[in-house]
Enzyme design. Structure first.
Site, PDB file in Angstrom:
ATOM      1  N   LYS A 199      21.314  23.463 -91.836  1.00 52.72           N
ATOM      2  CA  LYS A 199      20.587  22.293 -92.335  1.00 52.72           C
ATOM      3  C   LYS A 199      19.068  22.421 -92.125  1.00 52.72           C
ATOM      4  CE  LYS A 199      24.203  19.990 -93.779  1.00 52.72           C
ATOM      5  NZ  LYS A 199      25.311  20.939 -93.606  1.00 52.72           N
TER       6      LYS A 199
HETATM    7  C1  LIG Z   1      27.440  16.411 -97.708  1.00 52.31           C
HETATM    8  C2  LIG Z   1      27.894  16.697 -96.312  1.00 52.31           C
HETATM    9  N1  LIG Z   1      28.404  15.706 -95.568  1.00 52.31           N
HETATM   10  C3  LIG Z   1      28.800  15.907 -94.305  1.00 52.31           C
HETATM   11  C4  LIG Z   1      28.725  17.146 -93.724  1.00 52.31           C
HETATM   12  C5  LIG Z   1      29.213  17.320 -92.324  1.00 52.31           C
HETATM   13  O1  LIG Z   1      28.196  17.658 -91.444  1.00 52.31           O
HETATM   14  P1  LIG Z   1      28.564  18.184 -89.974  1.00 52.31           P
HETATM   15  O2  LIG Z   1      28.893  19.629 -90.094  1.00 52.31           O
HETATM   16  O3  LIG Z   1      27.310  17.939 -89.181  1.00 52.31           O
HETATM   17  O4  LIG Z   1      29.700  17.374 -89.497  1.00 52.31           O
HETATM   18  C6  LIG Z   1      28.203  18.213 -94.447  1.00 52.31           C
HETATM   19  C7  LIG Z   1      28.111  19.533 -93.817  1.00 52.31           C
HETATM   20  O5  LIG Z   1      27.897  20.548 -94.358  1.00 52.31           O
HETATM   21  C8  LIG Z   1      27.782  18.000 -95.782  1.00 52.31           C
HETATM   22  O6  LIG Z   1      27.307  19.007 -96.520  1.00 52.31           O
END
Ligand SMILES: Cc1ncc(COP(=O)(O)O)c(C=O)c1O
Length: 401
Positions: A199
């Protein structure tokens, strides 16, 4: 047609890499030496820094964006028999968290800018609909004004999945900030950010939720750590007490000081990271503008794109290779790439449990066949960006119909 693809780069360019500096490393070492390796003073500092950066009333650091979305929905009382509207072109976790609470995700279609079609949300609303989770795909905000107007009209909670959108703005206001209420007429309910390794800023794994609602913030804080009325930091310092009460059956979704140590310095560097991403995106835009075989991202003048992703759309009718072959051709030239996302409604679990079929959400399915996410991160050099441009341009030249 040329069948042997040239190998341009000596070293493979990965699709994504974090930029971790000496300040982050020193802060992690400091956390390790201090003895506070779980939730402690660095998490508190990170939350305060983030609240200031966003201009947000409450910020709660959590173990991931997924964890943040989960406790946001739980705090809003989402449960069995409820429906939550989710765009299908997202990472599976946006929909999975709805399932975890026993509710039903209602997947809806997206448009050419990859964000949710507001009218599709409206068409999906039933008496069971309690909430919607718009995502700011790739780092560009979806149409928040329309979405909040609709949510107010139908009395729905909005949990923004801002996994990609830390630092992005909508009509001049940061995603997740209090001041967004100037355009949405009410503060955002909850916004969830991700600090996963790829990210715009990272804590390894991690996330943060922001809200302007005092009660919701208190509820989410309890849910993030077992429903305990005092967290460990408050219990184990000299100001603390051994006594705590479990007032809810909460989760174990807290961020650690080791993660926050990274986050404190990544947050300081975030504006610079985003500037570099935007500059590289402009280089891609300029280089690809004249190519009829691909389309560059659709952008909106009232939003600043934080470019977590740079996603091209192939015009397949003009090419002799498909998306999978295009990715292979990039790989042969030493360029990593990815696809965001396989639409959730096409995943086996969602087909099996909720009866989705190919053809149900045609715009997302059409986009899915054509999209490639190119490498875009501050650790790349301009020469790396040029290598990607050369590879894409060369593949098109060799595979033009
Ligand atoms: C659109 C979206 N929502 C949620 C997430 C979940 O993030 P995390 O890995 O921090 O739980 C991601 C992760 O890639 C994502 O791309």
């Amino acid at each position: 047609m040329e069948t042997v693809e040239p190998k341009d780069r000596k070293n493979f360019l990965p699709f994504a890499l974090p930029s971790i500096g000496e300040a982050e490393i020193a802060e992690v070492v400091d956390a390790l030496r201090s003895g506070w390796v779980t939730t402690g003073p660095k998490v508190k500092r990170f939350e305060a820094d983030f609240a200031e950066y966003l201009d947000a009333q409450h910020t709660i650091a959590v173990s991931s964006c997924t964890a943040g979305l989960h406790i946001a929905l739980a705090a809003l009382g989402i449960g069995p028999t409820d429906e939550v509207i989710v765009p299908t072109l997202t990472f599976c976790s946006t929909a999975n968290v709805v399932v975890h609470l026993g509710a039903r995700p209602i997947l809806v279609d997206v448009q050419e800018d990859f964000n949710v079609v507001t009218k599709a949300i409206e068409a999906a609303i039933t008496p069971r609909t309690k909430a919607l989770i718009p995502i700011h795909y790739g780092g560009q905000a979806c149409d928040l004004q329309e979405i909040y107007e609709m949510a107010a009209h139908y009395n729905l909670a909005v949990v923004e999945d801002a996994a990609h959108a830390v630092g992005a703005t909508y009509q001049g206001h940061k995603i997740g900030s209090n001041t967004l209420q100037d355009v949405t007429r009410k503060p955002p309910t909850v916004t969830a950010f991700s600090f996963y390794a790829t990210k715009n800023m990272t804590t390894g794994e991690g996330g943060l939720i922001s809200t302007a609602d005092d009660d919701l913030a208190e509820h989410m804080r309890l849910l993030a750590l077992h429903g305990m009325s005092r967290d460990a930091w408050k219990r184990y310092t000299d100001a603390g007490s051994w006594y705590y009460e479990v007032v809810l059956a909460g989760y174990k979704n807290n961020m650690t000081d080791i993660q926050a140590a990274l986050g404190i310095h990544q947050l300081r560097r975030l504006p610079g990271f985003i500037q570099t991403r935007q500059a590289y995106a402009r280089l891609y835009d300029q280089a690809f503008a004249a190519l009829a075989e691909i389309e560059t991202p659709v952008t909106h003048p009232d939003r600043s794109h934080s470019y977590h992703l740079y996603v091209i759309r192939l015009n397949l009718e003009r090419l002799t290779l498909d998306r999978a072959q295009f990715i292979e051709a990039l790989k042969t030239r030493g360029i990593g790439s990815s696809v965001h996302f396989i639409p959730v409604h096409l995943q086996p679990f969602y087909r099996r449990h909720f009866g989705y079929r190919r053809g149900d959400l045609p715009q997302a399915e059409g986009l899915y066949e054509r999209i490639i996410s190119l490498p875009l991160y501050p650790r790349m050099t301009e020469a790396d960006v040029q290598d990607v441009i050369t590879a894409v341009t060369d593949i098109i030249a060799r595979h033009r119909k």
